[in-house]
Design a protein around this motif. Structure first.
Motif, PDB file in Angstrom:
ATOM      1  N   PHE A 170       0.829  -1.205   0.000  1.00  0.00           N
ATOM      2  CA  PHE A 170       0.000   0.000   0.000  1.00  0.00           C
ATOM      3  C   PHE A 170       0.866   1.259   0.000  1.00  0.00           C
ATOM      4  O   PHE A 170       0.656   2.172  -0.810  1.00  0.00           O
ATOM      5  N   PHE A 171       1.837   1.327   0.902  1.00  0.00           N
ATOM      6  CA  PHE A 171       2.667   2.528   0.988  1.00  0.00           C
ATOM      7  C   PHE A 171       3.516   2.709  -0.265  1.00  0.00           C
ATOM      8  O   PHE A 171       3.738   3.836  -0.717  1.00  0.00           O
ATOM      9  N   GLN A 172       3.978   1.609  -0.820  1.00  0.00           N
ATOM     10  CA  GLN A 172       4.771   1.710  -2.046  1.00  0.00           C
ATOM     11  C   GLN A 172       3.962   2.395  -3.141  1.00  0.00           C
ATOM     12  O   GLN A 172       4.438   3.318  -3.818  1.00  0.00           O
ATOM     13  N   GLN A 173       2.721   1.964  -3.333  1.00  0.00           N
ATOM     14  CA  GLN A 173       1.887   2.537  -4.373  1.00  0.00           C
ATOM     15  C   GLN A 173       1.471   3.971  -4.036  1.00  0.00           C
ATOM     16  O   GLN A 173       1.405   4.832  -4.918  1.00  0.00           O
ATOM     17  N   ALA A 174       1.197   4.234  -2.767  1.00  0.00           N
ATOM     18  CA  ALA A 174       0.790   5.585  -2.375  1.00  0.00           C
ATOM     19  C   ALA A 174       1.918   6.586  -2.588  1.00  0.00           C
ATOM     20  O   ALA A 174       1.678   7.726  -3.017  1.00  0.00           O
ATOM     21  N   LEU A 175       3.151   6.170  -2.315  1.00  0.00           N
ATOM     22  CA  LEU A 175       4.293   7.056  -2.519  1.00  0.00           C
ATOM     23  C   LEU A 175       4.596   7.237  -4.001  1.00  0.00           C
ATOM     24  O   LEU A 175       4.891   8.339  -4.463  1.00  0.00           O
ATOM     25  N   ARG A 176       4.515   6.164  -4.766  1.00  0.00           N
ATOM     26  CA  ARG A 176       4.790   6.254  -6.200  1.00  0.00           C
ATOM     27  C   ARG A 176       3.765   7.121  -6.914  1.00  0.00           C
ATOM     28  O   ARG A 176       4.090   7.842  -7.856  1.00  0.00           O
ATOM     29  N   SER A 177       2.523   7.052  -6.476  1.00  0.00           N
ATOM     30  CA  SER A 177       1.457   7.796  -7.154  1.00  0.00           C
ATOM     31  C   SER A 177       1.429   9.263  -6.760  1.00  0.00           C
ATOM     32  O   SER A 177       0.739  10.059  -7.399  1.00  0.00           O
ATOM     33  N   GLY A 178       2.150   9.618  -5.718  1.00  0.00           N
ATOM     34  CA  GLY A 178       2.112  10.985  -5.248  1.00  0.00           C
ATOM     35  C   GLY A 178       1.032  11.249  -4.223  1.00  0.00           C
ATOM     36  O   GLY A 178       0.883  12.384  -3.750  1.00  0.00           O
ATOM     37  N   ALA A 179       0.254  10.221  -3.853  1.00  0.00           N
ATOM     38  CA  ALA A 179      -0.769  10.402  -2.823  1.00  0.00           C
ATOM     39  C   ALA A 179      -0.123  10.738  -1.485  1.00  0.00           C
ATOM     40  O   ALA A 179      -0.720  11.436  -0.653  1.00  0.00           O
ATOM     41  N   LEU A 180       1.081  10.229  -1.254  1.00  0.00           N
ATOM     42  CA  LEU A 180       1.875  10.575  -0.080  1.00  0.00           C
ATOM     43  C   LEU A 180       3.211  11.138  -0.556  1.00  0.00           C
ATOM     44  O   LEU A 180       3.735  10.718  -1.596  1.00  0.00           O
ATOM     45  N   SER A 181       3.752  12.047   0.215  1.00  0.00           N
ATOM     46  CA  SER A 181       5.010  12.690  -0.167  1.00  0.00           C
ATOM     47  C   SER A 181       6.192  11.997   0.507  1.00  0.00           C
ATOM     48  O   SER A 181       6.175  11.791   1.725  1.00  0.00           O
ATOM     49  N   PRO A 182       7.240  11.655  -0.249  1.00  0.00           N
ATOM     50  CA  PRO A 182       8.430  11.056   0.359  1.00  0.00           C
ATOM     51  C   PRO A 182       9.294  12.088   1.078  1.00  0.00           C
ATOM     52  O   PRO A 182      10.257  11.723   1.748  1.00  0.00           O
ATOM     53  N   GLU A 183       8.968  13.365   0.932  1.00  0.00           N
ATOM     54  CA  GLU A 183       9.776  14.428   1.532  1.00  0.00           C
ATOM     55  C   GLU A 183       9.343  14.772   2.954  1.00  0.00           C
ATOM     56  O   GLU A 183      10.104  15.382   3.700  1.00  0.00           O
ATOM     57  N   GLU A 184       8.113  14.413   3.321  1.00  0.00           N
ATOM     58  CA  GLU A 184       7.628  14.741   4.653  1.00  0.00           C
ATOM     59  C   GLU A 184       8.429  13.989   5.706  1.00  0.00           C
ATOM     60  O   GLU A 184       8.897  12.875   5.476  1.00  0.00           O
ATOM     61  N   GLU A 185       8.577  14.598   6.893  1.00  0.00           N
ATOM     62  CA  GLU A 185       9.362  13.987   7.963  1.00  0.00           C
ATOM     63  C   GLU A 185       8.520  13.831   9.216  1.00  0.00           C
ATOM     64  O   GLU A 185       7.710  14.694   9.549  1.00  0.00           O
ATOM     65  N   LEU A 186       8.742  12.706   9.896  1.00  0.00           N
ATOM     66  CA  LEU A 186       8.142  12.509  11.200  1.00  0.00           C
ATOM     67  C   LEU A 186       8.800  13.462  12.192  1.00  0.00           C
ATOM     68  O   LEU A 186       9.788  14.128  11.877  1.00  0.00           O
ATOM     69  N   ALA A 187       8.268  13.522  13.395  1.00  0.00           N
ATOM     70  CA  ALA A 187       8.842  14.396  14.410  1.00  0.00           C
ATOM     71  C   ALA A 187      10.309  14.058  14.598  1.00  0.00           C
ATOM     72  O   ALA A 187      10.673  12.874  14.745  1.00  0.00           O
ATOM     73  N   PRO A 188      11.207  15.050  14.571  1.00  0.00           N
ATOM     74  CA  PRO A 188      12.630  14.772  14.731  1.00  0.00           C
ATOM     75  C   PRO A 188      12.921  14.201  16.107  1.00  0.00           C
ATOM     76  O   PRO A 188      12.284  14.563  17.091  1.00  0.00           O
ATOM     77  N   SER A 189      13.851  13.271  16.157  1.00  0.00           N
ATOM     78  CA  SER A 189      14.230  12.683  17.433  1.00  0.00           C
ATOM     79  C   SER A 189      15.089  13.660  18.205  1.00  0.00           C
ATOM     80  O   SER A 189      15.728  14.542  17.633  1.00  0.00           O
TER      81      SER A 189
END
Length: 901
Positions: free
Chosen positions: A696-715
């Motif tokens: 699911f995540f692979q397809q969502a990222l490839r399609s642009g539905a999710l952005s690979p540039e977004e970051e979780l809260a920094p540690s």
């Protein structure tokens, strides 16, 4: 009045006949008065005229996706309404002459028929006496009128029938009646009945066909022409006889038609899929019904417009992931239990899919597990009914085992793999995708929001979060040694790591979570208390399921729903704030007035610092731990964190993944937890549920539905290292990842060409070089790193300040060493990457066969990376090779065979 009546019937001067007649008339008058009074009293308790008028034009609720597409309609009946003028005239004729031949003469109640029914009932032959209008009232309003036989129901029928006659014309009543009756198999109305039994529309019906459809309405199941054709034929002929009696047929026509065969051309109507996302809309319907009931709205007739949280594009990706990966895992289970040998056939699903057509799925299981199959049979309703009848338990068991159709159905139900999937957007807790099973039509039970199953190691983040809340640090260490815990009942609980091993060395909390160490988690729950862990889990989102406050809770022994777990993980992504999952964003009336707008409140349940720390620890799961296949196998390079989970015997597989824009999780298993994958490898959540979530995540990222540039809260660590050192470390990590991927690609291509190019390099080999059996819970047993070995075991009686000071000193030393090592690694990896690239370009011929992994193209929507052959690296290895065979200058991700380069 009573005294006058008494004097009249006892007056001896009057003749006996006159006294009896007068008394009877007086009683009849009193009865009529009482009846009239009862009917008046019941008026407020029967449907109003406005309700009846609304039935003429019903307005179903329309449900729209977040993008505005219509995904569902909630109407009262599954039917296709046709006007009376569009039906063959013989249909209405057959109905009237059979059910109510004085229909056009009475006002909704037939006194003569009703009196005859009362007389016959008193003689012991119970009759209903209902007119067509009274039957319609009962059919339309079963809740208000009731279904039990008795005078109160009959009085309510009479009142409602009189109201209907005022609101409807006679033809409208006939039309409504014929459009609302049931013809079994989910078909409502004469049009659906004609299509199902005769493959034609209602205006094309012949007289004998109309007679059969009308006749079976007396008892649809009993006169079902598919199951009981002779009964249906006899009932049809009764209707034809009534039509002859009332002049609708001549004697010749009757003789001809009564001898004709039924002529049924049955075709099961396709199950009407009311929704494009049926499990989602069922959960939404539950929320909507509660809201509507509190505010006096009718979900089925008021024409509400509901704007849902569902993202149609993400939902399609979720359904595709469930379908493809569910089919692949079903093949694994079918073939695994079809073979005599219990050995692992492959760590890839491709060989199982190719072998599936040549085996009997679960054949070995069904033959060898007699006791369990017998238990399956005893749990069925067929068995219970047989034993309640004339069979003994043994006779019922033997009879059902001999019933081939029953056994096939039972086998299908018990051995069908199920999958649940849920995705929640952290901002607003909006449910964006939701799949409750592999096929709603075959298995509508919801495994995402209704089914409760043990979550296994996916529960561990709550344990570590509770520890951090109490002042522990991710780098605090616990001894990886056998654990014994005395329970409240006096028993001893001895949790073990996968494979039953313990290194005997200190392991940090961070590594304990990344490698799913049961011993470490059990020691942590001893320190913080199971009660605190349960309370925190509930605060974070597990709010509907009961959590047992016992030590084993730390390993996920209390059953929960997938949606609860997914939203609890979303609490981490929100920085420690809880919000209730939302299915609806806005509700509007038919004319566009906003009746409700969603604005869910949030509450702080976890400190932002601890949420960031746990997120960082869960990053380790997918970068170096049990969920490493997310990046190594599925090529997901976004900033993600997650956790795998597996329960006892591999009955449940879980994997949840956190992305800044979306948190999603999958569960895989069988409806009966006594059925599971045959091998430990495929029973692990990192090898089954992970496939669904990662797809699911692979397809969502490839399609642009999710952005690979977004970051979780920094540690906290990354914040401390911000600047040149942090940038250098990021560059080093990126180069290491690129080098590892290039090395694996070269190894796969060379292996496919005959293992002649890169020697013994292979990411997907299944040899036994230094490997042991895969752990049952998906953890990787790995020796502590050099940094961990430098750390001193925690002294349990030291103060918090002492512990903090010691860890600060230790961490400073580690950071200094990391900076120096990062620079050396960056230079080494740049050189290695260039050499690998040149070697592959020179060595691989143009006509080289497809590398391993292409067998799974149809399971992942793209080429399955060769790393899948390695599973999750859960066989005592670090990176791609055993630790004992890695040299200081050897980059991660490169294998050696037999210790030789």
């Amino acid at each position: 009045m009573i005294r006058r009546y008494y004097r009249f019937v006892t007056d001896s001067e009057r003749s006996l006949v006159w006294r009896l007649v007068g008394g009877a008339l007086a009683l009849a008058g009193a009865g009529a008065g009482a009846l009239a009074l009862a009917l008046v009293v019941l008026i407020p308790f029967t449907p109003s005229t406005s309700d009846l008028e609304e039935l003429k034009v019903q307005h179903p609720t329309v449900v729209k996706s977040a993008g505005g597409e219509t995904i569902a309609e909630f109407g009262r009946l599954n039917r296709e309404w046709v006007a009376l003028s569009e039906m063959d005239p013989t249909v209405a004729q057959a109905l009237v002459v059979t059910e109510d031949h004085r229909f056009y003469e009475h006002p909704g109640v037939d006194p003569k028929r009703l009196a005859g029914a009362v007389f016959r009932t008193l003689l012991g032959n119970r009759q209903g006496g209902s007119t067509l209008t009274m039957q319609l009232a009962r059919n339309l309003y079963p809740d208000q009128i009731g279904q039990s036989f008795g005078p109160l129901r009959k009085l309510k029928e009479i009142v409602t029938a009189l109201k209907i006659e005022r609101a409807y014309s006679k033809d409208q009543i006939i039309e409504t009646y014929l459009n609302t009756v049931s013809y079994l198999y989910g078909a409502h109305g004469i049009e659906r009945g004609a299509q199902m039994y005769f493959d034609k529309s209602a205006d094309k019906l012949d007289a004998e066909e109309a007679a059969m459809l009308v006749g079976m309405l007396k008892a649809t199941a009993y006169y079902n022409p598919k199951r009981n054709p002779e009964r249906a034929r006899q009932r049809r002929n009764v209707v034809l006889a009534q039509m002859k009696k009332r002049g609708a047929l001549t004697a010749e026509e009757y003789e001809s038609l009564s001898d004709a065969p039924l002529g049924v051309d049955f075709s099961m109507p396709p199950n009407r899929r009311e929704s494009e996302a049926p499990h989602f809309t069922e959960r939404l319907r539950e929320h909507l019904l509660r809201w509507a009931e509190e505010r006096g709205y009718n979900v089925y007739t008021d024409g509400l417009v509901v704007h849902s949280t569902l993202d149609a594009r993400l939902q399609a990706m979720a359904e595709e992931a469930v379908r493809r990966q569910g089919a692949a895992l079903q093949a694994v289970a079918d073939v695994g239990w079809a073979r005599e040998s219990s050995d692992l056939l492959s760590e890839s699903a491709g060989p199982y899919r190719r072998a599936r057509s040549g085996v009997e799925g679960f054949g070995y299981f069904w033959r060898k597990k007699d006791a369990l199959v017998n238990d399956f049979i005893r749990s069925t309703r067929r068995f219970e009914r047989s034993v309640a009848g004339d069979y003994t338990a043994e006779q019922a068991l033997d009879a059902l085992r001999d019933d081939e159709a029953f056994m096939d159905s039972l086998r299908e139900a018990k051995t069908r793999l199920q999958v649940g999937f849920a995705a929640v957007e952290p901002e607003g807790a909006e449910v964006r995708a939701y799949v409750g099973s592999r096929d709603y039509e075959k298995a509508p039970y919801d495994h995402a929001g209704i089914a409760r199953r043990q979550p296994g190691s996916t529960f561990k983040p709550f344990v570590y979060a509770a520890a951090l809340e109490e002042g522990y640090d991710p780098d605090d260490t616990f001894e990886d040694t056998p654990v014994e815990i005395r329970t409240a009942s006096g028993n001893t609980w001895r949790p073990e790591n996968a494979g039953g091993t313990a290194t005997g060395k200190p392991v940090s909390l961070s590594d304990g979570l990344a490698y799913s160490k049961n011993t470490i988690t059990s020691r942590v729950v001893q320190e913080v208390g199971a009660g605190d862990v349960a309370d925190l889990a509930r605060d974070m989102g597990v709010r509907r399921s009961e959590l047992d406050k016992v030590p084993s809770l730390a390993l996920g022994t209390s059953s929960v729903t997938l949606l609860e777990m997914t939203n609890a993980y979303a609490t981490l992504t929100r920085g420690g704030r809880y919000q209730e999952p939302q299915f609806i964003t806005q509700i509007e009336s038919r004319d566009g007035q906003v009746l409700r707008a969603s604005d869910p409140p949030s509450e702080r349940v976890l400190s932002e610092e601890v949420a960031a720390q746990i997120t960082e620890m869960m990053r380790g799961v997918v970068t170096r731990g049990t969920g490493r296949a997310v990046s190594d196998g599925w090529g997901i390079r976004a900033d993600v964190a997650g956790k795998t989970g597996t329960t006892q015997g591999g009955a449940d597989g879980w994997f949840l993944l956190m992305h800044p824009q979306l948190v999603a999780g999958a569960w895989t298993g069988f409806n009966d937890p006594r059925v599971a994958f045959r091998t430990g490898h495929w029973g692990q959540g990192g090898n089954n549920a992970l496939r669904v979530t990662a797809h699911f995540f692979q397809q969502a990222l490839r399609s642009g539905a999710l952005s690979p540039e977004e970051e979780l809260a920094p540690s906290p660590e990354s914040e401390e290292d911000a600047g040149g050192d942090g940038l250098l470390a990021s560059v080093g990590d990126a180069l290491e990842s690129a080098a590892a991927s290039a090395g694996r690609a070269a190894a796969s291509a060379a292996e496919s060409a005959g293992r002649a190019v890169v020697g013994a390099v292979s990411d997907w080999m299944t040899g036994e070089d230094g490997r042991r059996d895969a752990p049952a819970d998906g953890s990787r047993e790995e020796e502590p790193s050099a940094e961990q070995e430098q750390a001193q075991p925690r002294t349990w009686n030291e103060t918090a300040d002492e512990r903090r000071k010691r860890m600060e000193e230790y961490w400073k030393e580690v950071q200094d060493e990391r900076r120096r090592e990062t620079e050396r690694r960056r230079e080494r990896l740049e050189q290695y990457y260039e050499e690998t690239k040149e070697n592959v370009e020179e060595a691989v011929p143009e006509d080289l066969p497809s590398p391993p992994g292409r067998d799974d193209r149809d399971e992942r929507g793209d080429e399955a990376p060769p790393a899948e052959r390695r599973g999750e690296d859960q066989r005592g290895v670090v990176g791609d090779c055993p630790r004992s065979e890695r040299t200081p200058d050897q980059p991660p991700g490169v294998l050696r065979r037999g210790g030789q380069p």
